[in-house]
Design a protein around this motif. Sequence first.
Motif, PDB file in Angstrom:
ATOM      1  N   GLY A   1     -13.877  -3.527 -37.647  1.00  0.00           N
ATOM      2  CA  GLY A   1     -14.678  -3.243 -38.825  1.00  0.00           C
ATOM      3  C   GLY A   1     -13.874  -2.953 -40.073  1.00  0.00           C
ATOM      4  N   PRO A   2     -14.560  -2.643 -41.170  1.00  0.00           N
ATOM      5  CA  PRO A   2     -13.910  -2.392 -42.464  1.00  0.00           C
ATOM      6  C   PRO A   2     -12.965  -1.192 -42.393  1.00  0.00           C
ATOM      7  N   GLY A   3     -11.820  -1.330 -43.045  1.00  0.00           N
ATOM      8  CA  GLY A   3     -10.899  -0.210 -43.165  1.00  0.00           C
ATOM      9  C   GLY A   3     -10.150   0.167 -41.903  1.00  0.00           C
ATOM     10  N   VAL A   4     -10.295  -0.611 -40.847  1.00  0.00           N
ATOM     11  CA  VAL A   4      -9.575  -0.319 -39.609  1.00  0.00           C
ATOM     12  C   VAL A   4      -8.091  -0.617 -39.802  1.00  0.00           C
ATOM     13  N   VAL A   5      -7.235   0.225 -39.201  1.00  0.00           N
ATOM     14  CA  VAL A   5      -5.792   0.003 -39.228  1.00  0.00           C
ATOM     15  C   VAL A   5      -5.295  -0.092 -37.791  1.00  0.00           C
ATOM     16  N   ILE A   6      -4.671  -1.217 -37.460  1.00  0.00           N
ATOM     17  CA  ILE A   6      -4.111  -1.430 -36.120  1.00  0.00           C
ATOM     18  C   ILE A   6      -2.666  -1.873 -36.285  1.00  0.00           C
ATOM     19  N   THR A   7      -1.739  -1.174 -35.629  1.00  0.00           N
ATOM     20  CA  THR A   7      -0.334  -1.551 -35.697  1.00  0.00           C
ATOM     21  C   THR A   7       0.292  -1.490 -34.305  1.00  0.00           C
ATOM     22  N   ASN A   8       1.060  -2.510 -33.962  1.00  0.00           N
ATOM     23  CA  ASN A   8       1.852  -2.536 -32.715  1.00  0.00           C
ATOM     24  C   ASN A   8       1.026  -2.116 -31.500  1.00  0.00           C
ATOM     25  N   SER A   9      -0.082  -2.793 -31.266  1.00  0.00           N
ATOM     26  CA  SER A   9      -0.989  -2.374 -30.203  1.00  0.00           C
ATOM     27  C   SER A   9      -1.486  -3.566 -29.394  1.00  0.00           C
ATOM     28  N   ILE A  10      -2.156  -3.263 -28.304  1.00  0.00           N
ATOM     29  CA  ILE A  10      -2.774  -4.269 -27.444  1.00  0.00           C
ATOM     30  C   ILE A  10      -4.258  -3.956 -27.357  1.00  0.00           C
ATOM     31  N   ILE A  11      -5.087  -4.912 -27.754  1.00  0.00           N
ATOM     32  CA  ILE A  11      -6.544  -4.750 -27.739  1.00  0.00           C
ATOM     33  C   ILE A  11      -7.099  -5.762 -26.741  1.00  0.00           C
ATOM     34  N   GLY A  12      -7.913  -5.295 -25.791  1.00  0.00           N
ATOM     35  CA  GLY A  12      -8.451  -6.161 -24.751  1.00  0.00           C
ATOM     36  C   GLY A  12      -9.644  -6.982 -25.214  1.00  0.00           C
ATOM     37  N   ASN A  13     -10.380  -7.515 -24.242  1.00  0.00           N
ATOM     38  CA  ASN A  13     -11.561  -8.330 -24.524  1.00  0.00           C
ATOM     39  C   ASN A  13     -12.792  -7.444 -24.722  1.00  0.00           C
ATOM     40  N   ASN A  14     -13.738  -7.942 -25.538  1.00  0.00           N
ATOM     41  CA  ASN A  14     -15.029  -7.269 -25.744  1.00  0.00           C
ATOM     42  C   ASN A  14     -14.860  -5.825 -26.216  1.00  0.00           C
ATOM     43  N   VAL A  15     -13.946  -5.630 -27.147  1.00  0.00           N
ATOM     44  CA  VAL A  15     -13.684  -4.308 -27.711  1.00  0.00           C
ATOM     45  C   VAL A  15     -14.323  -4.222 -29.091  1.00  0.00           C
ATOM     46  N   ASN A  16     -14.932  -3.078 -29.400  1.00  0.00           N
ATOM     47  CA  ASN A  16     -15.491  -2.821 -30.730  1.00  0.00           C
ATOM     48  C   ASN A  16     -14.737  -1.670 -31.376  1.00  0.00           C
ATOM     49  N   VAL A  17     -14.149  -1.935 -32.533  1.00  0.00           N
ATOM     50  CA  VAL A  17     -13.440  -0.911 -33.296  1.00  0.00           C
ATOM     51  C   VAL A  17     -14.147  -0.802 -34.643  1.00  0.00           C
TER      52      VAL A  17
ATOM     53  N   VAL B   1      -5.764  -0.519 -25.828  1.00  0.00           N
ATOM     54  CA  VAL B   1      -7.214  -0.354 -25.698  1.00  0.00           C
ATOM     55  C   VAL B   1      -7.697  -1.469 -24.765  1.00  0.00           C
ATOM     56  N   SER B   2      -8.133  -1.105 -23.581  1.00  0.00           N
ATOM     57  CA  SER B   2      -8.462  -2.096 -22.559  1.00  0.00           C
ATOM     58  C   SER B   2      -9.850  -2.700 -22.775  1.00  0.00           C
ATOM     59  N   ASP B   3     -10.216  -3.623 -21.902  1.00  0.00           N
ATOM     60  CA  ASP B   3     -11.464  -4.378 -22.025  1.00  0.00           C
ATOM     61  C   ASP B   3     -12.682  -3.459 -22.125  1.00  0.00           C
ATOM     62  N   ARG B   4     -13.636  -3.883 -22.976  1.00  0.00           N
ATOM     63  CA  ARG B   4     -14.963  -3.264 -23.100  1.00  0.00           C
ATOM     64  C   ARG B   4     -14.918  -1.816 -23.585  1.00  0.00           C
ATOM     65  N   CYS B   5     -13.900  -1.460 -24.345  1.00  0.00           N
ATOM     66  CA  CYS B   5     -13.852  -0.117 -24.933  1.00  0.00           C
ATOM     67  C   CYS B   5     -14.554  -0.120 -26.291  1.00  0.00           C
ATOM     68  N   PHE B   6     -14.955   1.069 -26.720  1.00  0.00           N
ATOM     69  CA  PHE B   6     -15.715   1.213 -27.964  1.00  0.00           C
ATOM     70  C   PHE B   6     -15.167   2.402 -28.736  1.00  0.00           C
ATOM     71  N   LEU B   7     -14.793   2.158 -29.996  1.00  0.00           N
ATOM     72  CA  LEU B   7     -14.359   3.223 -30.894  1.00  0.00           C
ATOM     73  C   LEU B   7     -15.277   3.230 -32.106  1.00  0.00           C
ATOM     74  N   PRO B   8     -16.192   4.210 -32.209  1.00  0.00           N
ATOM     75  CA  PRO B   8     -17.022   4.324 -33.415  1.00  0.00           C
ATOM     76  C   PRO B   8     -16.165   4.693 -34.626  1.00  0.00           C
ATOM     77  N   PHE B   9     -16.799   4.963 -35.744  1.00  0.00           N
ATOM     78  CA  PHE B   9     -16.062   5.146 -36.989  1.00  0.00           C
ATOM     79  C   PHE B   9     -15.110   6.346 -36.928  1.00  0.00           C
ATOM     80  N   ASN B  10     -13.961   6.150 -37.558  1.00  0.00           N
ATOM     81  CA  ASN B  10     -12.972   7.211 -37.769  1.00  0.00           C
ATOM     82  C   ASN B  10     -12.389   7.787 -36.472  1.00  0.00           C
ATOM     83  N   ALA B  11     -12.368   7.022 -35.412  1.00  0.00           N
ATOM     84  CA  ALA B  11     -11.649   7.460 -34.220  1.00  0.00           C
ATOM     85  C   ALA B  11     -10.162   7.176 -34.421  1.00  0.00           C
TER      86      ALA B  11
END
Length: 541
Positions: free
Chosen positions: A301-317, A328-338
């Motif tokens: 989503g807007p304003g998200v910052v991701i650096t040097n990471s691994i994001i799995g499938n079906n993830v919502n940030v 962040v493994s498959d099917r994880c969910f991070l709502p706003f400002n996590a």
Amino acid sequence: MRRIIIRDFSVVEPFAEPARDLRILNKQLWLMQRDLLKAYFSRTTEVESQEELEEHITNSDESLVVHRDNLFFNAALIDTFMARAQALGRPCQIAFLASDDARGVKGDPSIERHALQLCTHITRRDNVTYIDGGAEQIGSVHVADLYYYPEGARGDPVPLLVETISREMGYYHIPSYMATKGDLTYQIPVRAFLSIESWLHALMANVLMGAFSMAAQQDSRMEKSRLKNILRWTKEDWDLFPGKILFSLRAFWEKLNPLEEQWRNHFLSSRSLVKVGKRCSIDPTAIVHGPTTIGDDVYIGPGVVITNSIIGNNVNVMQGSQIMLSVVSDRCFLPFNAGLFMTTLMENSMVAQNSTLQLCIVGRNTFIGANNVFTDFNLQGEPIKIVHQGRIVEINLPVLGSAVGHNCKLGSGFVVYPGRMIESNAVIIFDNDANLIRKTVPGHDVDDMDQATGEPRRIVYHWPNVYIDPADGEQRDDRLEEPPAASMSRAHTSESLGQRQQGDTIDHMRSTSASNSNLSVTDMSVVHDPSAVGVSVTRGG
């Protein structure tokens, strides 16, 4: 070639399952081992004892690769070991250089600083003959259960030295009270190796030996083939030079291309460094810096910052979340400002809004509620301790978060001290009368106005007591009178201090967990053995 797997049934707390079943870099460890070794073997055998292993080795004349199933290694390490072992043509065992003061030898930094902590399956051997660069040497090494036997040849395996090529990386010039001489650094290997026997090892495999190691490998490649050193280039430099030129040209074109995705507006966001899967949606205002891998069907989503990471499938940030050096493994969910910093989430887990996890590992199917803080630093300057195999053990890390098991639910408003464990299948609900609103809070007449200020009159609470009530015109200084809940809490605290002074830490922790709910998470680690729950005799770490 046949692969022989040495089964290790030791359970890793707080996940209550062997290391081979844990997710490392978004893949179960046994599956990762298979994929890294599949180019070398055609069939697999599992053994459960040393006697069974020796029988298979003795009765087989085919080439063998043998390893324990709790070992973590990356492609750079296993390919190096197999190439050197096959070239040697004799039975061998992986080894790493050990420090030897008598000979003035310094050991492998990554192994000695990180891998040996809490470890029993990487062992030291002194005054042994080992192979280094094809020649025999005598000295001290650390050996582990990774072996190679060539076809037809049997006998005692000789230690074969492999360098991890570690690099010091971290954070420099930070406040001196947080790290020695103001530098918070780690030894990050290009060739990663670890025996996973604790949740601390699982965290290291994901972060230090995983996401951080990806950055170390990229830095190592970028330092090669520099034009200012062209007169001293090696064959490796010349081999890397064409790829480095192509990488730079592609990154430059992506920045100039008007049809390119807007978030790829930085050199570190180029396609060579940030790999994105299929059907992903990344907001133009997001910042994604590599080396980063993003799976399929991911929303950022807007304003998200991701650096040097691994994001799995079906993830919502969702908007405003930050992920750094994390998995962040498959099917994880991070709502706003996590916020995740050097943290691992196993599959199907959620970290709710405004929660911050630093150097933590979270199991699968786990919910972390809103406004939780997992701290990673002891304010009193004490060494951080964790519970390992029923014992309280001091670890050699200045900062460390906590571990949450599988299938947990953690409510809102908790502060978790460093090095704690929340075991699997636990639900923790905030229950502190001094900070919890359990029922409707009475207000005041909305038509009652202060004639002097024009402001509405309000009833004021010093929770849970009334401080000013406009209805009776009185101001009560209830701050001088402790409410019953606070008095009870302090009574328990005083009693606990007395017990700690008497050395009866264990009984104190048992009573605290039952009677003082606001300390139930922050002052203890939950382990199977209820007699070993204390971590520090002072609060704060």
